[in-house]
Design a protein around this motif. Structure first.
Motif, short mmCIF file in Angstrom:
data_model
loop_
_atom_site.label_atom_id
_atom_site.label_comp_id
_atom_site.label_asym_id
_atom_site.label_seq_id
_atom_site.Cartn_x
_atom_site.Cartn_y
_atom_site.Cartn_z
N ASN A 241 0.83 -1.21 0.00
CA ASN A 241 0.00 0.00 0.00
C ASN A 241 0.86 1.26 0.00
N LYS A 242 1.96 1.19 0.73
CA LYS A 242 2.88 2.34 0.77
C LYS A 242 3.51 2.56 -0.60
N ALA A 243 3.89 1.47 -1.27
CA ALA A 243 4.47 1.58 -2.61
C ALA A 243 3.47 2.20 -3.58
N ILE A 244 2.21 1.78 -3.50
CA ILE A 244 1.17 2.32 -4.37
C ILE A 244 0.98 3.81 -4.12
N GLU A 245 0.98 4.18 -2.87
CA GLU A 245 0.80 5.59 -2.48
C GLU A 245 1.92 6.47 -3.03
N LEU A 246 3.14 5.92 -3.05
CA LEU A 246 4.31 6.71 -3.43
C LEU A 246 4.64 6.62 -4.92
N ALA A 247 3.88 5.82 -5.67
CA ALA A 247 4.22 5.63 -7.09
C ALA A 247 3.08 6.03 -8.02
N PRO A 248 2.53 7.24 -7.86
CA PRO A 248 1.41 7.62 -8.72
C PRO A 248 1.79 7.75 -10.19
N ASN A 249 3.07 8.02 -10.46
CA ASN A 249 3.52 8.22 -11.84
C ASN A 249 4.36 7.07 -12.37
#
Length: 350
Positions: A241-249
């Motif tokens: 979830n943290k990775a998804i949050e930090l990788a919008p682009n």
């Protein structure tokens, strides 16, 4: 990788050859080889540039003017040409020889014209001693060491060549010299993982995340490791979830994180089905309990799968897993919707 700037270095070599009449042929050969190497590199014809830079290096060495800068350029060209064997060989030799690429530039200003020019060391020292009235502002300047770049590039080359043990040894050697090098620390984690040292890799990731908690890739990699152990599956969900949050682009990283998040939440479904089938007749009550637990895992995975589909509606993997989850949860209307979307994407892919 950095673009090469070659003109200044070769001029000094040509100047030195030009002082002796018998060296004219060598001088012409050096200039021609240099031009061929530069032209090939600038045209991105790295397959040609690499051997030409080696030829130039050998010419200079044979005439007493060895300059490993050209060997470095050759290694870079081979790397850009994806010639792993040759680039690894050259970079290894450069590191083992102690090459740093540090060069000293000697300059002085001609007082009459005010022009600042570069000189070889001997000429510069002679001018400084004997021409104090004609020249002034004598300066020396050292270029930056490329040794960290050598370690970084060779580490990548070795990992790409699947020479993981060699890569790990090199990276640790590099970190001993450059303990704060961020790229080597990153590659260290990759090498640890590639060599099966997952505990050390996890410790490495956690250390990096303390220093940079906004690194989506490290959160993703940590999640992958955590997902492999039942005791840390909940931690894996947090990491993904943290990775998804930090990788919008970064759609690729985000898709991978969503996919792993869904499958981690579902767990080993094949094993669960086998357990249910094994006791369905002998212990129906326990089988029912296992069926309900399986259904609950799919319910927990559903919002993750739906968010993945919302983020990547044309990702066939997202569509397929969402279809399967809806099927497990008996939502036939949604199953039909996902089947139609799946067929649409499959048709476009043909």
């Amino acid at each position: 990788m950095k673009k090469l700037i070659l003109g200044i270095a070769i001029v000094s070599s040509v100047f030195a050859f030009g002082q002796k009449e018998e060296k004219k042929d060598v001088n012409a050969q050096v200039q021609a080889t240099n031009k061929a190497a530069m032209d090939a590199y600038n045209a991105k014809n790295y397959t040609v540039a690499g051997p030409k830079f080696i030829e130039l290096y050998d010419l200079l060495k044979a005439n007493g003017q060895e300059d490993k800068t050209y060997k470095y350029y050759a290694g870079l060209s081979y790397a850009l040409a994806n010639n792993l064997d040759e680039s690894i060989k050259i970079y290894t030799d450069l590191i083992n020889s102690g090459y740093t690429g540090v060069q000293t530039t000697y300059t002085a200003k001609e007082n009459k014209s005010g022009q600042v020019s570069a000189y070889d060391k001997a000429t510069w020292e002679l001018l400084k001693k004997s021409s104090s009235k004609d020249y002034s502002d004598f300066k020396t300047e050292q270029s930056k060491s490329v040794e960290p770049d050598l370690y970084e590039t060779l580490s990548t080359l070795l990992l790409n060549a699947k020479k993981n043990d060699e890569a790990l040894a090199l990276i640790e050697k590099g970190l001993a010299k450059y303990p704060n090098n961020a790229k080597l620390k990153e590659y260290h984690g990759s090498a640890l993982y590639a060599t099966g040292k997952t505990d050390q890799f996890m410790a490495n990731l956690k250390e990096q995340l303390v220093k940079n908690p906004n690194d989506a890739t490290n959160w993703y990699n940590l999640g992958v490791l955590q997902s492999k152990t039942p005791a840390t599956e909940a931690d894996a969900v947090t990491s993904f979830n943290k990775a998804i949050e930090l990788a919008p682009n970064d759609p690729k990283l985000k898709d991978n994180a969503y996919q792993n998040l869904v499958y981690t939440t579902i767990g080993d479904d094949s094993k669960a089905v086998e357990e249910i089938n094994a006791i369905r007749k002998s212990d129906p009550d326990k089988a029912t309990t296992l069926i309900e637990a399986r259904k609950e895992r799919f319910n927990k995975a559903l919002p993750h799968a739906e968010k993945w589909y919302q983020a990547s509606p044309n990702n066939i993997d997202a569509v397929s897993i969402l279809k399967d989850i809806y099927g497990m949860l008996k939502n036939q209307a949604k199953v039909a919707e996902m089947k139609a979307k799946e067929a649409e994407l499959q048709a476009k892919a043909k």
